[in-house]
Design a protein around this motif. Structure first.
Motif, PDB file in Angstrom:
ATOM      1  N   PRO A 195       0.896  -1.252  -0.015  1.00 30.76           N
ATOM      2  CA  PRO A 195      -0.113  -0.101  -0.050  1.00 30.76           C
ATOM      3  C   PRO A 195       0.753   1.224  -0.166  1.00 30.76           C
ATOM      4  O   PRO A 195       0.499   2.315  -0.767  1.00 30.76           O
ATOM      5  N   ALA A 196       2.175   1.163   0.583  1.00 32.50           N
ATOM      6  CA  ALA A 196       2.849   2.413   0.762  1.00 32.50           C
ATOM      7  C   ALA A 196       3.547   2.765  -0.530  1.00 32.50           C
ATOM      8  O   ALA A 196       3.615   3.977  -0.963  1.00 32.50           O
ATOM      9  N   THR A 197       3.877   1.636  -1.272  1.00 35.24           N
ATOM     10  CA  THR A 197       4.413   1.605  -2.472  1.00 35.24           C
ATOM     11  C   THR A 197       3.400   2.296  -3.604  1.00 35.24           C
ATOM     12  O   THR A 197       3.806   3.271  -4.338  1.00 35.24           O
ATOM     13  N   LYS A 198       2.368   1.879  -3.684  1.00 40.77           N
ATOM     14  CA  LYS A 198       1.005   2.363  -4.410  1.00 40.77           C
ATOM     15  C   LYS A 198       0.907   3.815  -4.355  1.00 40.77           C
ATOM     16  O   LYS A 198       0.695   4.590  -5.025  1.00 40.77           O
ATOM     17  N   MET A 199       0.721   4.125  -2.951  1.00 37.66           N
ATOM     18  CA  MET A 199       0.698   5.720  -2.494  1.00 37.66           C
ATOM     19  C   MET A 199       1.907   6.584  -3.149  1.00 37.66           C
ATOM     20  O   MET A 199       1.492   7.646  -3.752  1.00 37.66           O
ATOM     21  N   VAL A 200       2.867   6.136  -3.137  1.00 38.01           N
ATOM     22  CA  VAL A 200       4.299   6.617  -3.773  1.00 38.01           C
ATOM     23  C   VAL A 200       4.052   6.827  -5.244  1.00 38.01           C
ATOM     24  O   VAL A 200       4.304   7.878  -5.641  1.00 38.01           O
ATOM     25  N   LYS A 201       3.594   5.853  -5.845  1.00 35.96           N
ATOM     26  CA  LYS A 201       3.341   5.916  -7.427  1.00 35.96           C
ATOM     27  C   LYS A 201       2.108   6.840  -7.722  1.00 35.96           C
ATOM     28  O   LYS A 201       2.376   7.237  -8.730  1.00 35.96           O
ATOM     29  N   ASN A 202       1.229   6.547  -6.978  1.00 38.03           N
ATOM     30  CA  ASN A 202       0.087   7.354  -7.066  1.00 38.03           C
ATOM     31  C   ASN A 202       0.455   9.093  -7.184  1.00 38.03           C
ATOM     32  O   ASN A 202      -0.224   9.788  -8.096  1.00 38.03           O
ATOM     33  N   SER A 412       9.087  16.090  -4.566  1.00 38.63           N
ATOM     34  CA  SER A 412       7.979  16.386  -3.661  1.00 38.63           C
ATOM     35  C   SER A 412       7.662  14.920  -3.098  1.00 38.63           C
ATOM     36  O   SER A 412       7.132  14.926  -1.912  1.00 38.63           O
ATOM     37  N   VAL A 413       7.790  13.953  -3.847  1.00 32.64           N
ATOM     38  CA  VAL A 413       7.249  12.608  -3.418  1.00 32.64           C
ATOM     39  C   VAL A 413       8.093  12.144  -2.346  1.00 32.64           C
ATOM     40  O   VAL A 413       7.756  11.937  -1.108  1.00 32.64           O
ATOM     41  N   SER A 414       9.572  12.534  -2.510  1.00 35.57           N
ATOM     42  CA  SER A 414      10.489  12.178  -1.446  1.00 35.57           C
ATOM     43  C   SER A 414      10.115  12.894  -0.284  1.00 35.57           C
ATOM     44  O   SER A 414      10.492  12.188   0.855  1.00 35.57           O
ATOM     45  N   GLY A 415      10.008  14.001  -0.192  1.00 34.51           N
ATOM     46  CA  GLY A 415       9.837  14.913   1.149  1.00 34.51           C
ATOM     47  C   GLY A 415       8.554  14.725   1.723  1.00 34.51           C
ATOM     48  O   GLY A 415       8.434  14.694   2.886  1.00 34.51           O
ATOM     49  N   VAL A 540      17.805  10.092   1.847  1.00 30.86           N
ATOM     50  CA  VAL A 540      18.151  11.481   1.996  1.00 30.86           C
ATOM     51  C   VAL A 540      19.879  11.420   2.035  1.00 30.86           C
ATOM     52  O   VAL A 540      20.325  10.782   2.830  1.00 30.86           O
ATOM     53  N   VAL A 541      20.491  12.465   1.335  1.00 30.11           N
ATOM     54  CA  VAL A 541      21.681  12.648   1.328  1.00 30.11           C
ATOM     55  C   VAL A 541      21.992  13.753   2.434  1.00 30.11           C
ATOM     56  O   VAL A 541      21.973  14.800   1.984  1.00 30.11           O
ATOM     57  N   ASN A 542      22.193  13.374   3.759  1.00 32.35           N
ATOM     58  CA  ASN A 542      22.331  14.486   4.715  1.00 32.35           C
ATOM     59  C   ASN A 542      22.606  13.634   6.069  1.00 32.35           C
ATOM     60  O   ASN A 542      22.655  12.437   6.053  1.00 32.35           O
ATOM     61  N   ALA A 543      22.861  14.210   7.174  1.00 32.16           N
ATOM     62  CA  ALA A 543      23.012  13.541   8.360  1.00 32.16           C
ATOM     63  C   ALA A 543      22.627  14.724   9.425  1.00 32.16           C
ATOM     64  O   ALA A 543      22.473  15.979   9.213  1.00 32.16           O
ATOM     65  N   PHE A 544      22.303  14.001  10.762  1.00 31.75           N
ATOM     66  CA  PHE A 544      21.689  14.932  11.578  1.00 31.75           C
ATOM     67  C   PHE A 544      22.127  14.523  13.074  1.00 31.75           C
ATOM     68  O   PHE A 544      22.663  13.355  13.357  1.00 31.75           O
ATOM     69  N   TYR A 545      22.235  15.617  13.850  1.00 36.39           N
ATOM     70  CA  TYR A 545      21.983  15.212  15.459  1.00 36.39           C
ATOM     71  C   TYR A 545      20.997  16.063  15.953  1.00 36.39           C
ATOM     72  O   TYR A 545      20.438  16.996  15.857  1.00 36.39           O
ATOM     73  N   SER A 546      20.444  15.121  16.755  1.00 39.38           N
ATOM     74  CA  SER A 546      19.191  15.515  17.568  1.00 39.38           C
ATOM     75  C   SER A 546      19.816  15.875  19.230  1.00 39.38           C
ATOM     76  O   SER A 546      20.065  15.092  19.725  1.00 39.38           O
ATOM     77  N   PRO A 547      19.605  17.155  19.559  1.00 42.57           N
ATOM     78  CA  PRO A 547      19.924  17.459  20.932  1.00 42.57           C
ATOM     79  C   PRO A 547      18.751  16.772  21.952  1.00 42.57           C
ATOM     80  O   PRO A 547      19.057  16.289  23.042  1.00 42.57           O
ATOM     81  N   LEU A 548      17.747  16.869  21.443  1.00 41.32           N
ATOM     82  CA  LEU A 548      16.558  16.392  22.419  1.00 41.32           C
ATOM     83  C   LEU A 548      16.490  14.765  22.279  1.00 41.32           C
ATOM     84  O   LEU A 548      15.863  14.352  23.399  1.00 41.32           O
ATOM     85  N   GLU A 549      17.084  14.032  21.587  1.00 42.26           N
ATOM     86  CA  GLU A 549      17.437  12.671  21.640  1.00 42.26           C
ATOM     87  C   GLU A 549      18.594  12.225  21.901  1.00 42.26           C
ATOM     88  O   GLU A 549      18.917  11.252  22.609  1.00 42.26           O
ATOM     89  N   ASN A 550      19.503  13.308  21.796  1.00 42.59           N
ATOM     90  CA  ASN A 550      21.201  13.028  22.207  1.00 42.59           C
ATOM     91  C   ASN A 550      21.279  11.878  20.856  1.00 42.59           C
ATOM     92  O   ASN A 550      22.083  10.818  21.590  1.00 42.59           O
ATOM     93  N   SER A 551      20.993  12.124  19.742  1.00 48.29           N
ATOM     94  CA  SER A 551      21.323  10.831  18.892  1.00 48.29           C
ATOM     95  C   SER A 551      21.901  11.493  17.575  1.00 48.29           C
ATOM     96  O   SER A 551      21.929  12.688  17.492  1.00 48.29           O
ATOM     97  N   ILE A 552      22.564  10.717  16.880  1.00 48.15           N
ATOM     98  CA  ILE A 552      23.165  10.986  15.562  1.00 48.15           C
ATOM     99  C   ILE A 552      22.478  10.030  14.394  1.00 48.15           C
ATOM    100  O   ILE A 552      22.153   8.973  14.808  1.00 48.15           O
ATOM    101  N   GLN A 553      22.219  10.620  13.440  1.00 47.86           N
ATOM    102  CA  GLN A 553      21.559   9.681  12.254  1.00 47.86           C
ATOM    103  C   GLN A 553      22.421   9.862  10.977  1.00 47.86           C
ATOM    104  O   GLN A 553      22.563  11.145  10.467  1.00 47.86           O
ATOM    105  N   PHE A 554      22.555   8.857  10.248  1.00 48.92           N
ATOM    106  CA  PHE A 554      23.317   8.801   9.042  1.00 48.92           C
ATOM    107  C   PHE A 554      22.307   7.960   7.981  1.00 48.92           C
ATOM    108  O   PHE A 554      22.636   6.947   8.126  1.00 48.92           O
TER     109      PHE A 554
END
Length: 748
Positions: A195-202, A412-415, A540-554
């Motif tokens: 269902p999620a893939t169908k939503m993306v294609k639509n 637009s779809v990716s975002g 996503v071509v980016n990386a993040f630090y969340s101070p509220l989670e104290n987490s890093i994401q790649f």
């Protein structure tokens, strides 16, 4: 290439004396051997010389003399090179060598132990070398401008496409990623599609259906403006102000799928002083009106945390019916009372805004609010309407052409459906060895940051203990969570969202309504900081630090290309994605991140004397970057607004460098790349710089400097690299060179 333009004499010798049989650079000894072989292979025939004419004899004599001169020069030069090598490597007296001082020789001796006798010849190494060579400008002295030494070829050869405002390595990887996604999304529908893939294609199909969009023209927008009471600038004298009230229009925005934040930002968000729960927040993004807090003053999170009840807010700003406003927006999920706590970002702003809204003509407010609605809609309308948007974009960022339609739609779809798209990408393209390698680098880099915390001399022991606890508590999120590949989880996530292959603007409004509902429903829910849904945007071509989670994401999207390749040496990956990993870790301890503790709560955990020393060190960074000038637009950087990113850059590259040295100590020295006269340490720096190769249109560069949190690309290389003595040592930069200044800044 002139010798003095690239390397000092010490480097030139070491780098040209490679023993590798695969090295394609001509060695002087090879030239000497070639000459001798050519001499001895000439067949000698009795009487041959006497049979020549007098002119032929003269010519042969001249040619033979020339050959012997060349041979003599070659032997002499080989002798000088050999003596020079022995002088450097064996500690002989080098005082008679011209133009070489003792200081560079000492640095060279200490920095470059003899490299492995062979270069790496794998496909990954060859590809990595080719990319570096293509990006470089070896005519630039690396000790003067390492950015242009590393990226000069990129700057000279690359042309910013008409549809872009800038060009960077991020763009290149993102474009490649979008191409891959396009293939997935444009594939014929299948019974196996979730269902999620169908939503993306639509959603993608509705965006690509320009015939339907042009056929409907501006009618979708006109219908919306009518429901909002009409746009005065269009209605003219026929517009009736008696039926307009700005907060009523906010309610209509909520119902029709437009932003609630045209006057001030209303949100249900994490309570930054108790980050396991959510709270209502009135946050004012800078700067919309004259009462807004300057961006430079918004870096202090405590200044923006002003807690009051709805009753207190009503007393402070009586012009706005706050309880009705909040309950209408939160409906049908919650009904609050006058004792409900609210965080007000800038109380004086809200107070002055209440007065301003009272005395401002309704027509002016309506024109502003419906202009915002129109601007938010234009991108999903006809080409004629979007051309107006393009003219505005040309003035602001210099971009004069739209991207290909498929790329706009894919963006637009990716975002909008990032988890569904991320799931498709991860299943089709992500390599698990990239995750394992990234996990390993994170471990090494975290260990180096811990070592920094253990050894810095300006931190008291109580603060040091808390800093180590925070560093230990950082949670890494690499590539994507396993739940992203479970169709049932995605179906549950998007439950209630309606996306058709029909009207694009309607689809986008449905997405806004769905997202707002999703956020508001969670007001009373306890926060799970490790919830997979918070870390599921894989493509996503980016990386993040969340101070509220104290987490890093790649995310998976950044673990490729110039940032990471499993087949190339570790020094390339530590220099590239390792730099990014260190950057994100350091964000937890920059001027903003340091305000939050190991749990993600806003709390001052610093002893005063240590905090004062930190601020003094941060001030050095502020002044350093504030004195950098972007010559293309003749503007100085804003050292205050960019200090967080600059601190993270400086700490990140240092952590990645020492992490690689430790990795090499644990696993053995790697071979350098073929075709390049550089040591593995130098190649680390080149890889790190190559990440930031980029160029901007003047309009875009100016906007970035005036409003952005990041320094332009060249200063993300030359700034942090020049602050590290390790860089100057590895490149034998003389004291006082631009990349080896007498005064350096360092926080971590």
């Amino acid at each position: 290439m002139k010798e003095n333009d690239l390397l000092d004499d010490c480097q030139r010798h070491l780098l040209s004396s490679s023993d590798s049989e695969d090295d394609q650079r001509p060695d002087i000894n090879d030239l000497y051997i070639d000459v001798l072989e050519s001499e001895f292979q000439i067949p000698l025939q009795p009487g041959w010389f006497s049979r020549r004419t007098r002119m032929e004899r003269y010519l042969m004599l001249a040619a033979t003399t020339a050959v012997f001169v060349v041979v003599g020069l070659a032997i002499s030069l080989a002798g000088v090179v050999y003596s020079y090598r022995m002088g450097i490597l064996k500690g002989s007296d080098t005082s008679m060598l011209p133009l070489i001082s003792a200081e560079p020789l000492t640095a060279c001796q200490e920095t470059f132990p003899e490299s492995p006798s062979e270069t790496c010849q794998s496909k990954g190494c060859v590809r990595a070398a080719a990319k570096l060579i293509d990006s470089m400008d070896e005519a630039v002295n690396p000790c003067d401008d390492f950015f242009r030494f590393s990226c000069g070829g990129f700057l000279q050869k690359k042309i910013i496409p008409d549809e872009k405002s800038s060009l960077s390595r991020f763009n290149e990887i993102s474009d490649d990623l979008q191409e891959k996604l396009r293939g997935l999304v444009e594939a014929d529908p299948s019974d196996d599609d979730s269902p999620a893939t169908k939503m993306v294609k639509n959603l993608y199909k509705s965006c690509m259906d320009t015939d339907r969009i042009n056929e409907r023209g501006l009618n979708p927008l006109k219908e919306i403006l009518t429901q909002m009471g009409g746009w005065p600038v269009v209605e003219g004298a026929a517009w009736d102000s008696s039926g307009f009230d700005w907060h009523t229009n906010v309610y209509i925005n909520r119902k029709l799928g437009y932003s609630l934040d045209y006057i001030f930002d209303f949100s249900v968000t994490t309570n930054i002083k108790n980050s396991t729960w959510r709270i209502i927040d009135l946050l004012i993004h800078p700067p919309r009106f004259q009462f807004s807090l300057p961006k430079e003053e918004r870096r202090n999170a405590t200044k923006l945390y002003n807690l009051m009840t709805v009753a207190e807010l009503q007393e402070k700003v009586p012009q706005i019916p706050w309880l009705q406003y909040f309950n209408t927006i939160l409906s049908p999920f919650h009904e609050i009372g006058i004792d409900e706590p609210v965080v007000v970002g800038v109380p004086d702003y809200v107070k002055n805004l209440g007065k301003l809204l009272t005395r401002t003509p309704k027509r002016v407010i309506a024109n502003y609010m419906l202009w915002r609605v129109t601007a938010a809609s234009v991108g999903y309308l006809t080409d004629d309407a979007r051309d107006i948007q393009l003219k505005y974009s040309k003035k602001i960022v210099g971009k004069g052409t739209r991207e290909p339609r498929w790329k706009e739609c894919m963006g637009s779809v990716s975002g909008s459906l990032s988890h569904a798209v991320g799931s498709m990408y991860a299943r089709a393209f992500f390599r698990e060895d990239a995750k394992a390698a990234a996990d390993e680098m994170v471990r090494y880099i975290r260990a180096e940051f811990d070592q920094i915390l253990h050894t810095i001399d300006w931190m008291d022991e109580a603060t040091r203990e808390r800093a180590l606890a925070k560093a230990k508590a950082i949670t890494p999120h690499i590539a994507y969570p396993p739940e992203l590949l479970e169709d049932d989880k995605l179906t549950e996530l998007y439950d209630g969202l309606e996306i058709s292959n029909g009207d694009l603007l309607e689809n986008m409004r449905n997405l806004t309504i769905f997202g707002t509902n999703y956020s508001f429903k969670k007001l009373r829910e306890k926060i799970d900081k490790k919830d997979w849904k918070n870390h599921g945007a894989a493509a996503v071509v980016n990386a993040f630090y969340s101070p509220l989670e104290n987490s890093i994401q790649f995310p998976a999207g950044i673990l490729q290309g110039v940032f990471f390749e499993a087949e190339r040496p570790k020094y390339m990956n530590f220099g590239a994605i390792g730099y990014v990993i260190g950057h994100e870790i350091t964000h937890g301890f920059d001027d903003s991140g340091r305000q939050f503790d190991e749990k993600g709560d806003l709390r001052d955990w610093w002893e005063k004397q240590t905090k004062d020393k930190f601020l003094e060190k941060a001030k050095c960074i502020i002044y350093q970057y504030g004195n950098y000038t972007a010559k293309e637009v003749n503007l100085n950087l804003n050292g205050i607004n960019t200090q967080g990113e600059n601190i993270a850059d400086n700490g990140g590259i240092k952590e990645a460098y020492y992490a690689y040295l430790q990795w090499a100590k644990d696993n053995g020295e790697e071979r350098p790349l073929p075709g390049l006269p550089f040591s593995t340490r130098q190649l680390f720096w080149l890889s790190a710089a190559n990440v930031w190769c980029g160029k901007y249109r003047p309009e875009s560069l100016k906007l970035r400097i005036l409003t952005g949190a990041h320094s332009p690309a060249e200063f993300r290389v030359n700034g942090p690299f020049s602050n590290l003595p390790e860089f100057a040592k590895d490149w034998s930069c003389p004291a006082g060179a631009k990349m080896n200044p007498s005064k350096r800044c360092a926080v971590w």
